[in-house]
Design a protein around this motif. Structure first.
Motif, PDB file in Angstrom:
ATOM      1  N   SER A   1       2.691  -0.971   4.834  1.00  0.00           N
ATOM      2  CA  SER A   1       3.248   0.367   5.040  1.00  0.00           C
ATOM      3  C   SER A   1       2.492   1.138   6.116  1.00  0.00           C
ATOM      4  CB  SER A   1       3.195   1.167   3.740  1.00  0.00           C
ATOM      5  OG  SER A   1       1.853   1.456   3.378  1.00  0.00           O
ATOM      6  N   GLY A   2       1.282   0.694   6.425  1.00  0.00           N
ATOM      7  CA  GLY A   2       0.443   1.397   7.374  1.00  0.00           C
ATOM      8  C   GLY A   2      -0.427   2.460   6.746  1.00  0.00           C
ATOM      9  N   THR A   3      -0.286   2.665   5.443  1.00  0.00           N
ATOM     10  CA  THR A   3      -1.069   3.672   4.736  1.00  0.00           C
ATOM     11  C   THR A   3      -1.985   3.007   3.722  1.00  0.00           C
ATOM     12  OG1 THR A   3       0.710   5.296   4.957  1.00  0.00           O
ATOM     13  CG2 THR A   3      -0.972   5.733   3.281  1.00  0.00           C
TER      14      THR A   3
ATOM     15  N   GLY B   1       0.827  -1.203   0.000  1.00  0.00           N
ATOM     16  CA  GLY B   1       0.000   0.000   0.000  1.00  0.00           C
ATOM     17  C   GLY B   1       0.863   1.255   0.000  1.00  0.00           C
ATOM     18  N   GLY B   2       0.248   2.374   0.347  1.00  0.00           N
ATOM     19  CA  GLY B   2       0.989   3.627   0.429  1.00  0.00           C
ATOM     20  C   GLY B   2       1.660   3.983  -0.883  1.00  0.00           C
ATOM     21  N   GLU B   3       2.935   4.353  -0.812  1.00  0.00           N
ATOM     22  CA  GLU B   3       3.687   4.751  -1.990  1.00  0.00           C
ATOM     23  C   GLU B   3       3.810   3.618  -3.002  1.00  0.00           C
ATOM     24  OE1 GLU B   3       5.862   7.003  -4.669  1.00  0.00           O
ATOM     25  OE2 GLU B   3       4.590   7.593  -2.961  1.00  0.00           O
ATOM     26  N   ALA B   4       3.851   2.370  -2.518  1.00  0.00           N
ATOM     27  CA  ALA B   4       3.937   1.231  -3.436  1.00  0.00           C
ATOM     28  C   ALA B   4       2.726   1.200  -4.366  1.00  0.00           C
ATOM     29  CB  ALA B   4       4.040  -0.071  -2.659  1.00  0.00           C
ATOM     30  N   TYR B   5       1.543   1.499  -3.829  1.00  0.00           N
ATOM     31  CA  TYR B   5       0.362   1.513  -4.702  1.00  0.00           C
ATOM     32  C   TYR B   5       0.453   2.643  -5.722  1.00  0.00           C
ATOM     33  CZ  TYR B   5      -4.183   1.629  -6.708  1.00  0.00           C
ATOM     34  OH  TYR B   5      -5.176   1.617  -7.649  1.00  0.00           O
ATOM     35  N   THR B   6       0.934   3.806  -5.311  1.00  0.00           N
ATOM     36  CA  THR B   6       1.111   4.927  -6.244  1.00  0.00           C
ATOM     37  C   THR B   6       2.025   4.516  -7.392  1.00  0.00           C
ATOM     38  OG1 THR B   6       0.809   6.529  -4.456  1.00  0.00           O
ATOM     39  CG2 THR B   6       1.865   7.319  -6.459  1.00  0.00           C
ATOM     40  N   GLN B   7       3.111   3.818  -7.071  1.00  0.00           N
ATOM     41  CA  GLN B   7       4.025   3.328  -8.094  1.00  0.00           C
ATOM     42  C   GLN B   7       3.339   2.300  -8.993  1.00  0.00           C
ATOM     43  OE1 GLN B   7       6.961   1.882  -5.402  1.00  0.00           O
ATOM     44  NE2 GLN B   7       7.962   3.878  -5.131  1.00  0.00           N
ATOM     45  N   SER B   8       2.499   1.463  -8.401  1.00  0.00           N
ATOM     46  CA  SER B   8       1.793   0.447  -9.182  1.00  0.00           C
ATOM     47  C   SER B   8       0.905   1.082 -10.236  1.00  0.00           C
ATOM     48  CB  SER B   8       0.956  -0.438  -8.255  1.00  0.00           C
ATOM     49  OG  SER B   8       1.755  -1.116  -7.316  1.00  0.00           O
TER      50      SER B   8
ATOM     51  N   VAL C   1      -3.262  -6.241  -7.826  1.00  0.00           N
ATOM     52  CA  VAL C   1      -3.866  -7.066  -6.787  1.00  0.00           C
ATOM     53  C   VAL C   1      -3.474  -6.488  -5.425  1.00  0.00           C
ATOM     54  CG1 VAL C   1      -4.167  -9.386  -5.862  1.00  0.00           C
ATOM     55  CG2 VAL C   1      -3.631  -9.076  -8.293  1.00  0.00           C
ATOM     56  N   VAL C   2      -4.459  -6.027  -4.681  1.00  0.00           N
ATOM     57  CA  VAL C   2      -4.237  -5.420  -3.364  1.00  0.00           C
ATOM     58  C   VAL C   2      -4.445  -6.497  -2.302  1.00  0.00           C
ATOM     59  CG1 VAL C   2      -5.004  -3.648  -1.753  1.00  0.00           C
ATOM     60  CG2 VAL C   2      -5.021  -3.182  -4.219  1.00  0.00           C
ATOM     61  N   VAL C   3      -3.370  -6.818  -1.555  1.00  0.00           N
ATOM     62  CA  VAL C   3      -3.469  -7.886  -0.556  1.00  0.00           C
ATOM     63  C   VAL C   3      -3.146  -7.421   0.860  1.00  0.00           C
ATOM     64  CG1 VAL C   3      -3.026  -9.701  -2.234  1.00  0.00           C
ATOM     65  CG2 VAL C   3      -1.114  -8.674  -1.012  1.00  0.00           C
ATOM     66  N   GLY C   4      -2.762  -6.153   1.043  1.00  0.00           N
ATOM     67  CA  GLY C   4      -2.471  -5.687   2.395  1.00  0.00           C
ATOM     68  C   GLY C   4      -1.833  -4.313   2.390  1.00  0.00           C
ATOM     69  N   PHE C   5      -1.587  -3.820   3.591  1.00  0.00           N
ATOM     70  CA  PHE C   5      -1.072  -2.458   3.750  1.00  0.00           C
ATOM     71  C   PHE C   5       0.027  -2.432   4.801  1.00  0.00           C
ATOM     72  CE2 PHE C   5      -5.675  -2.476   2.907  1.00  0.00           C
ATOM     73  CZ  PHE C   5      -5.663  -1.983   1.595  1.00  0.00           C
TER      74      PHE C   5
END
Length: 322
Positions: free
Chosen positions: A234-236, A210-217, A228-232
């Motif tokens: 990063s806490g965000t 999540g967090g910045e990783a999702y932005t990059q995705s 595919v979103v499986v968790g967070f």
């Protein structure tokens, strides 16, 4: 018996206490299991902090994934029934949900074949329909969840790009079989993925961060790609721009593996058969980076929460070698 218990919520190293307790008594439909190996998962960290969607009553014993032994001597994989988790010498679990431990794996590896690999299988195959020849990006590729996805992606014939944080984790990702490794501490993730894919982007992106990783995705997913979103971890928790998904023609897929236990448990059994076959052939082998005694469990849970571990950290009670 000895068991770790949490009497108040907080950081694992501060709230977990190793205590002498009575063996748990199985309820209707449950069995008592001698814990042979207990893997530490991020939900154990979140439950200690009181931040997980499941909040067992205090005091509780963490540990949601074990390889155990039944009273008649069978070696099985199980999710302990909370509040009697697996960071103890004995746990209880639902009899109907027990899975046979693969002969090809030792106790620690067998325990690790469950949550992370089932999540990976459902996410990559049932939700994202990953095909041979496609490109898969795995965030946190050296972690417990990510390492499973890397191996499953390679077994499916995909080209795997692993994103990690740090040189040590980059080395682990390469050993796992990643075709390309991107160190987010030293490289621009978006630029590196685009370069590796000739500007096209990735067909499937597996994100437990999540967090910045999702932005990059979202910036690196290909036309008709699937995130595919499986968790967070990063806490965000990100808030996707749905107009972006519309104009780029990609899909955002959620995967909560635990729902299958109530919605369609037969799929979990089928998945376990497939994973057992992959383990027997050597196509997958859980990365167990550490095996610690029961006395070291609180420190190990804390380190998993701090994000400094690779693969799976396994607690081995009862003096076993796992």
């Amino acid at each position: 018996m000895q068991a770790w218990q949490v009497h108040e919520n907080g950081e694992p190293s501060e709230v977990m206490r190793l205590q002498e307790t009575e063996r748990p008594t199985p309820g209707d439909g449950q069995v008592l299991l001698k814990v042979r190996a207990a893997n530490i998962n991020f939900p154990d960290v979140l439950m200690c902090r009181g931040q997980y969607q499941v909040r067992p009553p205090l005091p509780f014993t963490p540990g949601v994934e074990i390889c155990g032994e039944t009273e008649d001597g069978r070696r099985v994989i199980a999710n302990p029934a909370l509040p009697h988790g697996g960071l103890a010498e004995y746990a209880v679990a639902d009899a109907a949900a027990l899975l046979p431990a693969p002969d090809a794996l030792d106790d620690a590896e067998a325990a690790a074949l469950h949550i992370g690999y089932q999540t990976g299988w459902f996410g990559l195959h049932r939700r994202a329909a990953l095909q041979a020849g496609e490109t898969l990006v795995v965030h946190a590729a050296a972690g417990g969840v990510g390492s499973a996805a890397v191996q499953l992606g390679k077994a499916a014939g995909a080209t795997v790009i692993g994103v990690v944080g740090g040189a040590g984790k980059a080395a682990v990702a390469r050993e796992l079989g990643c075709d390309v490794v991107v160190d987010r501490h030293a490289e621009d993730v978006v630029g590196a993925v685009k370069e590796a894919t000739g500007g096209r982007g990735a067909d499937v992106i597996y994100d437990p961060v999540g967090g910045e990783a999702y932005t990059q995705s979202a910036k690196t997913v290909a036309f008709e790609g699937r995130i595919v979103v499986v968790g967070f971890a990063s806490g965000t928790i990100p808030s996707p721009a749905l107009n972006h998904a519309l104009v780029k023609n990609y899909s955002i897929l959620g995967l909560h593996w635990g729902l299958y236990a109530t919605k369609n448990p037969a799929l979990i059994l089928d998945c376990h058969r497939r994973l057992t076959e992959l383990a027997a052939s050597g196509a997958v082998k859980p990365l167990v980076s550490e095996r610690v005694p029961l006395a070291g469990a609180a420190d190990a849970v804390q380190r998993v929460g701090d994000g400094v571990t690779t693969g799976r950290v396994t607690v081995v009670p009862n003096g076993a070698t796992a």
